[in-house]
Design a protein around this motif. Sequence first.
Motif, PDB file in Angstrom:
ATOM      1  N   UNK A  89       0.820  -1.232   0.000  1.00  0.00           N
ATOM      2  CA  UNK A  89       0.000   0.000   0.000  1.00  0.00           C
ATOM      3  C   UNK A  89       0.844   1.268   0.000  1.00  0.00           C
ATOM      4  N   UNK A  90       1.956   1.250   0.757  1.00  0.00           N
ATOM      5  CA  UNK A  90       2.834   2.418   0.784  1.00  0.00           C
ATOM      6  C   UNK A  90       3.482   2.650  -0.576  1.00  0.00           C
ATOM      7  N   UNK A  91       3.907   1.572  -1.227  1.00  0.00           N
ATOM      8  CA  UNK A  91       4.521   1.696  -2.547  1.00  0.00           C
ATOM      9  C   UNK A  91       3.525   2.225  -3.572  1.00  0.00           C
ATOM     10  N   UNK A  92       2.278   1.790  -3.472  1.00  0.00           N
ATOM     11  CA  UNK A  92       1.252   2.297  -4.395  1.00  0.00           C
ATOM     12  C   UNK A  92       1.051   3.794  -4.198  1.00  0.00           C
ATOM     13  N   UNK A  93       1.056   4.224  -2.939  1.00  0.00           N
ATOM     14  CA  UNK A  93       0.887   5.654  -2.653  1.00  0.00           C
ATOM     15  C   UNK A  93       2.057   6.467  -3.202  1.00  0.00           C
ATOM     16  N   UNK A  94       3.277   5.979  -2.971  1.00  0.00           N
ATOM     17  CA  UNK A  94       4.453   6.680  -3.486  1.00  0.00           C
ATOM     18  C   UNK A  94       4.469   6.694  -5.005  1.00  0.00           C
ATOM     19  N   UNK A  95       3.938   5.618  -5.599  1.00  0.00           N
ATOM     20  CA  UNK A  95       3.906   5.531  -7.056  1.00  0.00           C
ATOM     21  C   UNK A  95       3.006   6.599  -7.669  1.00  0.00           C
ATOM     22  N   UNK A  96       2.014   7.034  -6.916  1.00  0.00           N
ATOM     23  CA  UNK A  96       1.041   7.997  -7.428  1.00  0.00           C
ATOM     24  C   UNK A  96       1.447   9.453  -7.163  1.00  0.00           C
ATOM     25  N   UNK A  97       2.576   9.665  -6.488  1.00  0.00           N
ATOM     26  CA  UNK A  97       2.988  11.039  -6.148  1.00  0.00           C
ATOM     27  C   UNK A  97       3.140  11.923  -7.382  1.00  0.00           C
ATOM     28  N   UNK A  98       3.831  11.490  -8.454  1.00  0.00           N
ATOM     29  CA  UNK A  98       3.953  12.376  -9.633  1.00  0.00           C
ATOM     30  C   UNK A  98       2.620  12.770 -10.245  1.00  0.00           C
ATOM     31  N   UNK A  99       1.581  11.947 -10.061  1.00  0.00           N
ATOM     32  CA  UNK A  99       0.274  12.262 -10.629  1.00  0.00           C
ATOM     33  C   UNK A  99      -0.407  13.406  -9.893  1.00  0.00           C
ATOM     34  N   UNK A 100       0.089  13.737  -8.703  1.00  0.00           N
ATOM     35  CA  UNK A 100      -0.524  14.795  -7.908  1.00  0.00           C
ATOM     36  C   UNK A 100      -0.057  16.185  -8.316  1.00  0.00           C
ATOM     37  N   UNK A 101       0.981  16.261  -9.151  1.00  0.00           N
ATOM     38  CA  UNK A 101       1.524  17.547  -9.566  1.00  0.00           C
ATOM     39  C   UNK A 101       0.904  17.982 -10.889  1.00  0.00           C
ATOM     40  N   UNK A 102       0.562  19.234 -10.979  1.00  0.00           N
ATOM     41  CA  UNK A 102       0.088  19.799 -12.240  1.00  0.00           C
ATOM     42  C   UNK A 102       1.260  19.896 -13.213  1.00  0.00           C
ATOM     43  N   UNK A 103       1.003  19.772 -14.523  1.00  0.00           N
ATOM     44  CA  UNK A 103       2.100  19.878 -15.492  1.00  0.00           C
ATOM     45  C   UNK A 103       2.903  21.168 -15.370  1.00  0.00           C
ATOM     46  N   UNK A 104       2.242  22.258 -14.977  1.00  0.00           N
ATOM     47  CA  UNK A 104       2.958  23.523 -14.798  1.00  0.00           C
ATOM     48  C   UNK A 104       3.993  23.397 -13.690  1.00  0.00           C
ATOM     49  N   UNK A 105       3.611  22.780 -12.581  1.00  0.00           N
ATOM     50  CA  UNK A 105       4.535  22.588 -11.476  1.00  0.00           C
ATOM     51  C   UNK A 105       5.678  21.660 -11.859  1.00  0.00           C
ATOM     52  N   UNK A 106       5.380  20.624 -12.639  1.00  0.00           N
ATOM     53  CA  UNK A 106       6.427  19.710 -13.101  1.00  0.00           C
ATOM     54  C   UNK A 106       7.425  20.455 -13.979  1.00  0.00           C
ATOM     55  N   UNK A 107       6.915  21.335 -14.841  1.00  0.00           N
ATOM     56  CA  UNK A 107       7.801  22.120 -15.687  1.00  0.00           C
ATOM     57  C   UNK A 107       8.739  23.000 -14.881  1.00  0.00           C
ATOM     58  N   UNK A 108       8.209  23.723 -13.889  1.00  0.00           N
ATOM     59  CA  UNK A 108       9.053  24.565 -13.041  1.00  0.00           C
ATOM     60  C   UNK A 108      10.043  23.729 -12.236  1.00  0.00           C
ATOM     61  N   UNK A 109       9.599  22.588 -11.752  1.00  0.00           N
ATOM     62  CA  UNK A 109      10.446  21.725 -10.947  1.00  0.00           C
ATOM     63  C   UNK A 109      11.651  21.240 -11.737  1.00  0.00           C
ATOM     64  N   UNK A 110      11.411  20.707 -12.937  1.00  0.00           N
ATOM     65  CA  UNK A 110      12.503  20.169 -13.733  1.00  0.00           C
ATOM     66  C   UNK A 110      13.310  21.273 -14.411  1.00  0.00           C
ATOM     67  N   UNK A 111      12.731  22.431 -14.587  1.00  0.00           N
ATOM     68  CA  UNK A 111      13.514  23.562 -15.084  1.00  0.00           C
ATOM     69  C   UNK A 111      14.585  23.934 -14.079  1.00  0.00           C
ATOM     70  N   UNK A 112      14.264  23.838 -12.792  1.00  0.00           N
ATOM     71  CA  UNK A 112      15.271  24.092 -11.758  1.00  0.00           C
ATOM     72  C   UNK A 112      16.259  22.935 -11.689  1.00  0.00           C
ATOM     73  N   UNK A 113      15.768  21.690 -11.792  1.00  0.00           N
ATOM     74  CA  UNK A 113      16.658  20.541 -11.748  1.00  0.00           C
ATOM     75  C   UNK A 113      17.771  20.647 -12.792  1.00  0.00           C
ATOM     76  N   UNK A 114      17.400  21.057 -14.006  1.00  0.00           N
ATOM     77  CA  UNK A 114      18.350  21.067 -15.124  1.00  0.00           C
ATOM     78  C   UNK A 114      18.943  22.455 -15.398  1.00  0.00           C
ATOM     79  N   UNK A 115      18.804  23.386 -14.462  1.00  0.00           N
ATOM     80  CA  UNK A 115      19.431  24.694 -14.620  1.00  0.00           C
ATOM     81  C   UNK A 115      20.946  24.531 -14.602  1.00  0.00           C
ATOM     82  N   UNK A 116      21.623  25.200 -15.544  1.00  0.00           N
ATOM     83  CA  UNK A 116      23.068  24.993 -15.667  1.00  0.00           C
ATOM     84  C   UNK A 116      23.877  25.670 -14.566  1.00  0.00           C
ATOM     85  N   UNK A 117      23.275  26.586 -13.814  1.00  0.00           N
ATOM     86  CA  UNK A 117      24.011  27.298 -12.771  1.00  0.00           C
ATOM     87  C   UNK A 117      23.684  26.779 -11.371  1.00  0.00           C
TER      88      UNK A 117
END
Length: 280
Positions: A89-117
Amino acid sequence: MLVPSLVIIAFVVAFPLVYSFYLSFTSYTLLRPIPAWNDFANYRRLLQDPIFGQAFINTLLFMFVTVNAAFLMGLFLSQAVARTIRGQPLLRTLLMVPMMFAPVMVGFQFRWFFNDQVGLVNNILTSLGLLNGSIPWLVDRWLAMFSIGVATVWMNTPVVAIILLAGTLSISPELYEAADVDGANSWQKFRAITYPLLGPFITIALTILSLDVARGFDIVSIMTGGGPAHRTELLWTYVPRVAIQEARFGSGAAMSFVTIIVTVVFTLYLFRQLLKSRIL
């Protein structure tokens, strides 16, 4: 109740679709609000547009790589979770975490992840001694496409995993018990039992996945904006750029129908591959 539903569908879906198809054959712009018929001029203009050609190639590569990567990762995760006895049950819950983020938030999140500075990825690579300078993830064409693909796969993999996990758990345990009696190993049971019986679930997962990837406007727009110099431009980012920013609604409508054709053809290609593998 059927008639009112059909009227609503016709008003909300059918009429805008037909009207936009009509606009794709006109020279309708913001400066010329009265549509003037121009036959296939908009479609011919697309063939002469180098940015559209690059966006078309980028879209095909992007859909092929991300859909297959998300499907394979979702299939792997579904089988790993299905074979986990404790803490499922815990693994299923963790598996669904990315589905809780709006695409806009995912874009900002990964834009920071891959920032060159100040990005997390470069900092981790530097801390491990694997990198001396900084990698321009969102500047180079292929690195930027890779970064966008990682964000897209991360967001869409859980959908596939949850659907395939449901399909795996619905398979009768008696089939696996019979396979154990015959001396089958884990790979043989997966190949002969699990994968063929997941056919309907794979169809649903790939359909939803293809549609989700084809609506990835938010992530691309936020992470790269189609740049630099349109190197990461995709069809679904170039359409609003032409139709809204440049106010060329006729050309934008023509481009949107090309996008629909690409999505439908890609989905039919997936179904054909499934039919060839005999899981449909």
